[in-house]
Design a protein around this motif. Structure first.
Motif, PDB file in Angstrom:
ATOM      1  N   THR A 153       0.832  -1.203   0.000  1.00 38.19           N
ATOM      2  CA  THR A 153       0.000   0.000   0.000  1.00 38.19           C
ATOM      3  C   THR A 153       0.863   1.248   0.000  1.00 38.19           C
ATOM      4  O   THR A 153       0.581   2.226  -0.715  1.00 38.19           O
ATOM      5  CB  THR A 153      -0.931   0.008   1.226  1.00 38.19           C
ATOM      6  N   PHE A 154       1.934   1.225   0.782  1.00 35.97           N
ATOM      7  CA  PHE A 154       2.866   2.347   0.807  1.00 35.97           C
ATOM      8  C   PHE A 154       3.454   2.582  -0.583  1.00 35.97           C
ATOM      9  O   PHE A 154       3.604   3.728  -1.024  1.00 35.97           O
ATOM     10  CB  PHE A 154       3.979   2.069   1.811  1.00 35.97           C
ATOM     11  N   GLY A 155       3.768   1.511  -1.285  1.00 37.85           N
ATOM     12  CA  GLY A 155       4.265   1.662  -2.643  1.00 37.85           C
ATOM     13  C   GLY A 155       3.212   2.210  -3.581  1.00 37.85           C
ATOM     14  O   GLY A 155       3.470   3.119  -4.377  1.00 37.85           O
ATOM     15  N   LEU A 156       1.992   1.693  -3.471  1.00 39.33           N
ATOM     16  CA  LEU A 156       0.931   2.060  -4.409  1.00 39.33           C
ATOM     17  C   LEU A 156       0.465   3.504  -4.263  1.00 39.33           C
ATOM     18  O   LEU A 156      -0.030   4.092  -5.229  1.00 39.33           O
ATOM     19  CB  LEU A 156      -0.262   1.120  -4.235  1.00 39.33           C
ATOM     20  N   ILE A 157       0.608   4.095  -3.080  1.00 38.75           N
ATOM     21  CA  ILE A 157       0.162   5.481  -2.944  1.00 38.75           C
ATOM     22  C   ILE A 157       0.997   6.413  -3.824  1.00 38.75           C
ATOM     23  O   ILE A 157       0.571   7.527  -4.147  1.00 38.75           O
ATOM     24  CB  ILE A 157       0.183   5.973  -1.477  1.00 38.75           C
ATOM     25  N   HIS A 158       2.173   5.942  -4.245  1.00 41.89           N
ATOM     26  CA  HIS A 158       3.017   6.765  -5.118  1.00 41.89           C
ATOM     27  C   HIS A 158       2.516   6.762  -6.562  1.00 41.89           C
ATOM     28  O   HIS A 158       3.039   7.520  -7.392  1.00 41.89           O
ATOM     29  CB  HIS A 158       4.466   6.283  -5.040  1.00 41.89           C
ATOM     30  N   LEU A 159       1.493   5.956  -6.850  1.00 45.93           N
ATOM     31  CA  LEU A 159       0.862   6.018  -8.177  1.00 45.93           C
ATOM     32  C   LEU A 159       0.211   7.384  -8.395  1.00 45.93           C
ATOM     33  O   LEU A 159      -0.040   7.782  -9.533  1.00 45.93           O
ATOM     34  CB  LEU A 159      -0.198   4.919  -8.320  1.00 45.93           C
ATOM     35  N   ALA A 160      -0.052   8.085  -7.295  1.00 46.29           N
ATOM     36  CA  ALA A 160      -0.658   9.412  -7.409  1.00 46.29           C
ATOM     37  C   ALA A 160       0.211  10.357  -8.224  1.00 46.29           C
ATOM     38  O   ALA A 160      -0.286  11.341  -8.794  1.00 46.29           O
ATOM     39  CB  ALA A 160      -0.902   9.993  -6.018  1.00 46.29           C
ATOM     40  N   ASN A 161       1.509  10.062  -8.315  1.00 48.25           N
ATOM     41  CA  ASN A 161       2.405  10.929  -9.084  1.00 48.25           C
ATOM     42  C   ASN A 161       2.106  10.897 -10.575  1.00 48.25           C
ATOM     43  O   ASN A 161       2.526  11.802 -11.315  1.00 48.25           O
ATOM     44  CB  ASN A 161       3.859  10.530  -8.837  1.00 48.25           C
ATOM     45  N   LEU A 162       1.378   9.875 -11.016  1.00 47.25           N
ATOM     46  CA  LEU A 162       0.960   9.834 -12.424  1.00 47.25           C
ATOM     47  C   LEU A 162       0.094  11.046 -12.772  1.00 47.25           C
ATOM     48  O   LEU A 162       0.173  11.591 -13.879  1.00 47.25           O
ATOM     49  CB  LEU A 162       0.179   8.545 -12.718  1.00 47.25           C
ATOM     50  N   PHE A 163      -0.732  11.459 -11.817  1.00 47.78           N
ATOM     51  CA  PHE A 163      -1.635  12.583 -12.057  1.00 47.78           C
ATOM     52  C   PHE A 163      -0.905  13.922 -12.027  1.00 47.78           C
ATOM     53  O   PHE A 163      -1.476  14.948 -12.393  1.00 47.78           O
ATOM     54  CB  PHE A 163      -2.768  12.567 -11.030  1.00 47.78           C
ATOM     55  N   ASN A 164       0.364  13.887 -11.580  1.00 48.35           N
ATOM     56  CA  ASN A 164       1.175  15.100 -11.603  1.00 48.35           C
ATOM     57  C   ASN A 164       2.048  15.172 -12.850  1.00 48.35           C
ATOM     58  O   ASN A 164       2.909  16.045 -12.958  1.00 48.35           O
ATOM     59  CB  ASN A 164       2.060  15.165 -10.353  1.00 48.35           C
ATOM     60  N   GLY A 165       1.834  14.226 -13.768  1.00 50.08           N
ATOM     61  CA  GLY A 165       2.570  14.248 -15.020  1.00 50.08           C
ATOM     62  C   GLY A 165       3.814  13.391 -15.044  1.00 50.08           C
ATOM     63  O   GLY A 165       4.564  13.414 -16.038  1.00 50.08           O
ATOM     64  N   GLN A 166       4.077  12.615 -13.987  1.00 52.26           N
ATOM     65  CA  GLN A 166       5.252  11.757 -13.976  1.00 52.26           C
ATOM     66  C   GLN A 166       5.053  10.590 -14.932  1.00 52.26           C
ATOM     67  O   GLN A 166       3.969  10.037 -15.030  1.00 52.26           O
ATOM     68  CB  GLN A 166       5.524  11.241 -12.557  1.00 52.26           C
ATOM     69  N   ALA A 167       6.113  10.189 -15.640  1.00 52.06           N
ATOM     70  CA  ALA A 167       6.031   9.111 -16.625  1.00 52.06           C
ATOM     71  C   ALA A 167       5.658   7.791 -15.959  1.00 52.06           C
ATOM     72  O   ALA A 167       6.016   7.541 -14.795  1.00 52.06           O
ATOM     73  CB  ALA A 167       7.358   8.959 -17.361  1.00 52.06           C
ATOM     74  N   LEU A 168       4.934   6.933 -16.700  1.00 57.62           N
ATOM     75  CA  LEU A 168       4.468   5.659 -16.149  1.00 57.62           C
ATOM     76  C   LEU A 168       5.626   4.785 -15.689  1.00 57.62           C
ATOM     77  O   LEU A 168       5.598   4.228 -14.587  1.00 57.62           O
ATOM     78  CB  LEU A 168       3.634   4.912 -17.197  1.00 57.62           C
ATOM     79  N   GLY A 169       6.659   4.660 -16.522  1.00 58.69           N
ATOM     80  CA  GLY A 169       7.792   3.812 -16.158  1.00 58.69           C
ATOM     81  C   GLY A 169       8.478   4.284 -14.894  1.00 58.69           C
ATOM     82  O   GLY A 169       8.813   3.477 -14.014  1.00 58.69           O
ATOM     83  N   GLN A 170       8.685   5.582 -14.797  1.00 53.57           N
ATOM     84  CA  GLN A 170       9.320   6.153 -13.615  1.00 53.57           C
ATOM     85  C   GLN A 170       8.452   5.944 -12.378  1.00 53.57           C
ATOM     86  O   GLN A 170       8.961   5.646 -11.288  1.00 53.57           O
ATOM     87  CB  GLN A 170       9.580   7.640 -13.828  1.00 53.57           C
ATOM     88  N   THR A 171       7.147   6.069 -12.553  1.00 52.89           N
ATOM     89  CA  THR A 171       6.230   5.892 -11.425  1.00 52.89           C
ATOM     90  C   THR A 171       6.214   4.453 -10.939  1.00 52.89           C
ATOM     91  O   THR A 171       6.234   4.188  -9.733  1.00 52.89           O
ATOM     92  CB  THR A 171       4.808   6.330 -11.819  1.00 52.89           C
ATOM     93  N   LEU A 172       6.163   3.500 -11.864  1.00 52.95           N
ATOM     94  CA  LEU A 172       6.161   2.091 -11.475  1.00 52.95           C
ATOM     95  C   LEU A 172       7.452   1.714 -10.756  1.00 52.95           C
ATOM     96  O   LEU A 172       7.435   0.937  -9.790  1.00 52.95           O
ATOM     97  CB  LEU A 172       5.963   1.210 -12.709  1.00 52.95           C
ATOM     98  N   PHE A 173       8.566   2.262 -11.215  1.00 50.64           N
ATOM     99  CA  PHE A 173       9.839   2.013 -10.528  1.00 50.64           C
ATOM    100  C   PHE A 173       9.793   2.611  -9.121  1.00 50.64           C
ATOM    101  O   PHE A 173      10.299   2.010  -8.164  1.00 50.64           O
ATOM    102  CB  PHE A 173      10.995   2.616 -11.316  1.00 50.64           C
ATOM    103  N   GLN A 174       9.166   3.783  -8.987  1.00 50.25           N
ATOM    104  CA  GLN A 174       9.034   4.414  -7.674  1.00 50.25           C
ATOM    105  C   GLN A 174       8.168   3.568  -6.745  1.00 50.25           C
ATOM    106  O   GLN A 174       8.455   3.459  -5.552  1.00 50.25           O
ATOM    107  CB  GLN A 174       8.449   5.813  -7.831  1.00 50.25           C
ATOM    108  N   VAL A 175       7.121   2.968  -7.296  1.00 50.37           N
ATOM    109  CA  VAL A 175       6.256   2.089  -6.504  1.00 50.37           C
ATOM    110  C   VAL A 175       7.059   0.913  -5.964  1.00 50.37           C
ATOM    111  O   VAL A 175       6.955   0.551  -4.785  1.00 50.37           O
ATOM    112  CB  VAL A 175       5.063   1.596  -7.344  1.00 50.37           C
ATOM    113  N   PHE A 176       7.874   0.299  -6.827  1.00 55.67           N
ATOM    114  CA  PHE A 176       8.699  -0.839  -6.401  1.00 55.67           C
ATOM    115  C   PHE A 176       9.725  -0.409  -5.358  1.00 55.67           C
ATOM    116  O   PHE A 176       9.908  -1.077  -4.334  1.00 55.67           O
ATOM    117  CB  PHE A 176       9.399  -1.454  -7.615  1.00 55.67           C
ATOM    118  N   SER A 177      10.388   0.721  -5.603  1.00 58.06           N
ATOM    119  CA  SER A 177      11.382   1.225  -4.651  1.00 58.06           C
ATOM    120  C   SER A 177      10.734   1.536  -3.306  1.00 58.06           C
ATOM    121  O   SER A 177      11.306   1.255  -2.248  1.00 58.06           O
ATOM    122  CB  SER A 177      12.054   2.488  -5.204  1.00 58.06           C
TER     123      SER A 177
END
Length: 260
Positions: A153-177
């Motif tokens: 859940t802590f990882g998934l809340i960073h999916l919100a960065n998609l709505f700020n214009g962050q690239a999908l690949g970068q966001t998914l890597f952030q979720v994993f990190s």
């Protein structure tokens, strides 16, 4: 243990989702575009800092209303094995390297003050995911699921960065990190017996990562590869802090049942 409201899994997830939506709403109302957040101290404070202040107050009020402060902040029993503490300790070393390698000359007083406010994320995200959510999960699930679902859940809340214009690949890597980082913080909670140290490390870590992005950092900083290695070590070490855990919450007979 006494609660005002009996812990339930849905309450934990509702707290996390509510926090994410509240922060997103306040940030949107600030009127500061995401790409311009780092342009000045005022932009940073209005665009991010205010939302964290509001989120912190809301989570503090919610935790008080639920009567969950003690189980949210403290383990009933510390993990039997202490050696997994090496994982958060290694992250602490990397955090210090970030701070040492930061180009502090690129900071002005206003921007530095605003960036300090961002450290509130250590309280907000920890009390939401490894505090309230952990309490809720422990009302029904074994500790293995508590670790996995709270860290996921802590990882998934960073999916919100998609709505700020962050690239999908970068966001998914952030979720994993973030999942790996969340595992390290879960280990720190279990071994130390309190969420407080996880809050401190989380706050300092995010501050250090933000700091190195300002100006020209030295080669000491930005050791992202090492961070992932430490995180993967955490995936192994977490088994020793889960093993034999006795954190399942007993029903509180005097608590009010959770109502939808």
């Amino acid at each position: 243990m006494q609660y005002r409201v009996r812990p339930a899994v849905w309450i934990g997830f509702a707290a996390v989702v509510g926090y994410v939506l509240l922060v997103a709403l306040v940030q949107r109302l600030s009127g500061v575009p995401y790409p311009e957040l780092g342009d000045s101290g005022s932009n940073l404070f209005l665009g991010v800092g205010v939302s964290l202040v509001v989120g912190a107050i809301a989570l503090a009020v919610l935790t008080t209303a639920l009567g969950w402060w003690r189980p949210a902040l403290h383990e009933q029993h510390r993990a039997a094995h202490r050696w997994p503490l090496v994982v958060p300790l290694l992250l602490t070393v990397l955090m210090v390297l970030n701070l040492v390698g930061t180009d502090w000359g690129a900071y002005d007083v206003g921007f530095f003050a605003a960036s300090l406010v961002l450290m509130l994320v250590g309280f907000t995200e920890e009390i939401a995911t490894r505090g309230l959510l952990v309490v809720a999960l422990r009302s029904r699930l074994g500790e293995g699921w508590v670790w996995f679902l709270s860290s996921l859940t802590f990882g998934l809340i960073h999916l919100a960065n998609l709505f700020n214009g962050q690239a999908l690949g970068q966001t998914l890597f952030q979720v994993f990190s973030a999942f790996l980082f969340g595992t390290a913080l879960y280990i720190l909670r279990r071994v130390s017996g309190t969420l407080v140290w996880a809050m401190v490390l989380h706050a300092l870590w995010d501050f250090s990562v933000f700091a190195v992005g300002r100006g020209d950092a030295s080669p000491l900083a930005n050791q992202g590869g090492l961070e992932l290695v430490v995180g993967l070590i955490g995936l192994v070490a977490v088994a020793w802090v889960i093993r034999g855990a006795r954190e399942r919450l007993a029903p509180a007979v005097d608590a009010q049942p959770a109502r939808v």
